[in-house]
Design a protein around this motif. Structure first.
Motif, mmCIF file in Angstrom:
data_model
loop_
_atom_site.group_PDB
_atom_site.id
_atom_site.type_symbol
_atom_site.label_atom_id
_atom_site.label_comp_id
_atom_site.label_asym_id
_atom_site.label_seq_id
_atom_site.Cartn_x
_atom_site.Cartn_y
_atom_site.Cartn_z
ATOM 1 N N LYS A 1 38.351 35.776 24.332
ATOM 2 C CA LYS A 1 39.533 35.594 25.166
ATOM 3 C C LYS A 1 39.163 35.852 26.620
ATOM 4 O O LYS A 1 38.584 36.876 26.956
ATOM 5 C CB LYS A 1 40.609 36.568 24.684
ATOM 6 C CG LYS A 1 41.801 36.637 25.571
ATOM 7 C CD LYS A 1 42.776 37.693 25.072
ATOM 8 C CE LYS A 1 43.731 37.997 26.198
ATOM 9 N NZ LYS A 1 44.591 39.087 25.952
ATOM 10 N N ASP A 2 39.518 34.932 27.490
ATOM 11 C CA ASP A 2 39.267 35.105 28.917
ATOM 12 C C ASP A 2 40.300 36.066 29.498
ATOM 13 O O ASP A 2 41.457 36.088 29.068
ATOM 14 C CB ASP A 2 39.382 33.761 29.644
ATOM 15 C CG ASP A 2 38.219 32.833 29.301
ATOM 16 O OD1 ASP A 2 37.134 33.362 28.971
ATOM 17 O OD2 ASP A 2 38.414 31.609 29.358
ATOM 18 N N PRO A 3 39.886 36.857 30.485
ATOM 19 C CA PRO A 3 40.859 37.776 31.097
ATOM 20 C C PRO A 3 41.920 37.006 31.867
ATOM 21 O O PRO A 3 41.650 35.972 32.479
ATOM 22 C CB PRO A 3 40.007 38.622 32.033
ATOM 23 C CG PRO A 3 38.764 37.854 32.246
ATOM 24 C CD PRO A 3 38.577 36.971 31.052
ATOM 25 N N THR A 4 43.128 37.501 31.807
ATOM 26 C CA THR A 4 44.226 36.885 32.560
ATOM 27 C C THR A 4 44.278 37.511 33.936
ATOM 28 O O THR A 4 43.600 38.499 34.227
ATOM 29 C CB THR A 4 45.565 37.120 31.841
ATOM 30 O OG1 THR A 4 45.814 38.540 31.818
ATOM 31 C CG2 THR A 4 45.542 36.580 30.425
ATOM 32 N N ASP A 5 45.104 36.934 34.800
ATOM 33 C CA ASP A 5 45.291 37.517 36.129
ATOM 34 C C ASP A 5 45.790 38.951 36.013
ATOM 35 O O ASP A 5 45.384 39.819 36.774
ATOM 36 C CB ASP A 5 46.288 36.679 36.942
ATOM 37 C CG ASP A 5 45.694 35.366 37.412
ATOM 38 O OD1 ASP A 5 44.457 35.233 37.381
ATOM 39 O OD2 ASP A 5 46.472 34.476 37.790
ATOM 40 N N ASN A 6 46.694 39.212 35.056
ATOM 41 C CA ASN A 6 47.225 40.556 34.880
ATOM 42 C C ASN A 6 46.133 41.529 34.427
ATOM 43 O O ASN A 6 46.094 42.675 34.863
ATOM 44 C CB ASN A 6 48.391 40.570 33.895
ATOM 45 C CG ASN A 6 49.122 41.892 33.921
ATOM 46 O OD1 ASN A 6 49.559 42.344 34.967
ATOM 47 N ND2 ASN A 6 49.224 42.523 32.775
ATOM 48 N N ASP A 7 45.228 41.074 33.542
ATOM 49 C CA ASP A 7 44.119 41.928 33.111
ATOM 50 C C ASP A 7 43.241 42.304 34.297
ATOM 51 O O ASP A 7 42.837 43.458 34.447
ATOM 52 C CB ASP A 7 43.263 41.234 32.052
ATOM 53 C CG ASP A 7 43.981 41.036 30.737
ATOM 54 O OD1 ASP A 7 44.962 41.768 30.478
ATOM 55 O OD2 ASP A 7 43.557 40.147 29.982
ATOM 56 N N LEU A 8 42.963 41.346 35.148
ATOM 57 C CA LEU A 8 42.142 41.597 36.325
ATOM 58 C C LEU A 8 42.856 42.544 37.285
ATOM 59 O O LEU A 8 42.256 43.475 37.813
ATOM 60 C CB LEU A 8 41.797 40.277 37.023
ATOM 61 C CG LEU A 8 40.898 40.381 38.249
ATOM 62 C CD1 LEU A 8 39.556 41.007 37.877
ATOM 63 C CD2 LEU A 8 40.690 39.005 38.852
ATOM 64 N N PHE A 9 44.134 42.316 37.482
ATOM 65 C CA PHE A 9 44.924 43.173 38.358
ATOM 66 C C PHE A 9 44.934 44.608 37.822
ATOM 67 O O PHE A 9 44.752 45.567 38.576
ATOM 68 C CB PHE A 9 46.357 42.632 38.467
ATOM 69 C CG PHE A 9 47.206 43.379 39.442
ATOM 70 C CD1 PHE A 9 47.143 43.086 40.794
ATOM 71 C CD2 PHE A 9 48.056 44.389 39.022
ATOM 72 C CE1 PHE A 9 47.918 43.782 41.707
ATOM 73 C CE2 PHE A 9 48.838 45.081 39.928
ATOM 74 C CZ PHE A 9 48.768 44.775 41.270
ATOM 75 N N THR A 10 45.125 44.758 36.518
ATOM 76 C CA THR A 10 45.126 46.080 35.893
ATOM 77 C C THR A 10 43.771 46.745 36.057
ATOM 78 O O THR A 10 43.676 47.928 36.393
ATOM 79 C CB THR A 10 45.496 45.983 34.399
ATOM 80 O OG1 THR A 10 46.807 45.410 34.292
ATOM 81 C CG2 THR A 10 45.486 47.345 33.732
ATOM 82 N N TYR A 11 42.691 45.994 35.853
ATOM 83 C CA TYR A 11 41.345 46.537 36.039
ATOM 84 C C TYR A 11 41.168 47.055 37.463
ATOM 85 O O TYR A 11 40.641 48.148 37.675
ATOM 86 C CB TYR A 11 40.284 45.483 35.731
ATOM 87 C CG TYR A 11 38.922 45.876 36.243
ATOM 88 C CD1 TYR A 11 38.173 46.849 35.578
ATOM 89 C CD2 TYR A 11 38.417 45.325 37.412
ATOM 90 C CE1 TYR A 11 36.936 47.242 36.071
ATOM 91 C CE2 TYR A 11 37.179 45.714 37.902
ATOM 92 C CZ TYR A 11 36.450 46.668 37.235
ATOM 93 O OH TYR A 11 35.240 47.063 37.730
ATOM 94 N N ILE A 12 41.611 46.282 38.443
ATOM 95 C CA ILE A 12 41.465 46.681 39.842
ATOM 96 C C ILE A 12 42.247 47.961 40.107
ATOM 97 O O ILE A 12 41.746 48.890 40.747
ATOM 98 C CB ILE A 12 41.910 45.547 40.790
ATOM 99 C CG1 ILE A 12 40.907 44.389 40.711
ATOM 100 C CG2 ILE A 12 42.059 46.040 42.225
ATOM 101 C CD1 ILE A 12 41.382 43.114 41.390
ATOM 102 N N ARG A 13 43.462 48.067 39.590
ATOM 103 C CA ARG A 13 44.273 49.279 39.791
ATOM 104 C C ARG A 13 43.636 50.487 39.112
ATOM 105 O O ARG A 13 43.607 51.568 39.680
ATOM 106 C CB ARG A 13 45.697 49.090 39.267
ATOM 107 C CG ARG A 13 46.502 48.117 40.044
ATOM 108 C CD ARG A 13 46.817 48.609 41.462
ATOM 109 N NE ARG A 13 47.047 47.459 42.295
ATOM 110 C CZ ARG A 13 46.245 47.046 43.272
ATOM 111 N NH1 ARG A 13 45.183 47.708 43.578
ATOM 112 N NH2 ARG A 13 46.513 45.974 43.968
ATOM 113 N N VAL A 14 43.133 50.317 37.909
ATOM 114 C CA VAL A 14 42.484 51.425 37.200
ATOM 115 C C VAL A 14 41.230 51.862 37.951
ATOM 116 O O VAL A 14 40.967 53.059 38.115
ATOM 117 C CB VAL A 14 42.156 51.042 35.739
ATOM 118 C CG1 VAL A 14 41.271 52.080 35.075
ATOM 119 C CG2 VAL A 14 43.439 50.858 34.943
ATOM 120 N N ARG A 15 40.465 50.897 38.446
ATOM 121 C CA ARG A 15 39.260 51.216 39.196
ATOM 122 C C ARG A 15 39.599 51.964 40.479
ATOM 123 O O ARG A 15 38.948 52.944 40.839
ATOM 124 C CB ARG A 15 38.484 49.937 39.522
ATOM 125 C CG ARG A 15 37.157 50.192 40.218
ATOM 126 C CD ARG A 15 36.499 48.894 40.640
ATOM 127 N NE ARG A 15 37.330 48.097 41.514
ATOM 128 C CZ ARG A 15 37.415 48.255 42.838
ATOM 129 N NH1 ARG A 15 36.711 49.163 43.440
ATOM 130 N NH2 ARG A 15 38.188 47.470 43.545
#
Length: 106
Positions: A1-15
């Motif tokens: 499964k490719d990451p969605t925009d929300n997954d990327l956004f969540t990753y950035i916030r967690v980082r």
């Protein structure tokens, strides 16, 4: 499964949250310690105070920026409860609506 925009956004916030907790806060505390130690040694110069001032300003800017972002997204997702937002981010955004959806609604 490719990451969605929300997954990327969540990753950035967690980082960013991890960077604030484990890098910016400890670095700022260490810099405060160095300033206190430097000023208590009278004439002994351990660190260039101009460089220390620049890095201190950078650390404080990062802390303020992260705090403002956390508050903004906590207002969106958890009615302003920053601790609840951080807890949700610890679980990688589980239970939170996509921020882009909330932004579009407002």
């Amino acid at each position: 499964k490719d990451p969605t925009d929300n997954d990327l956004f969540t990753y950035i916030r967690v980082r960013q949250l991890a960077e604030m907790m484990f890098e910016a806060i400890p670095q700022t505390l260490f810099q405060i310690y160095v300033i206190i130690r430097q000023t208590s040694l009278n004439q002994t110069k351990l660190v260039d105070m101009e460089a220390l001032g620049a890095t201190m300003a950078s650390s404080l800017y990062s802390l303020v920026t992260f705090a403002v972002l956390m508050r903004r997204y906590a207002n969106m997702h958890t009615n302003g409860d920053v601790l609840a937002y951080i807890k949700s981010m610890r679980d990688l955004g589980k239970g939170l609506a996509p921020t882009t959806l909330l932004t579009d609604i407002q």
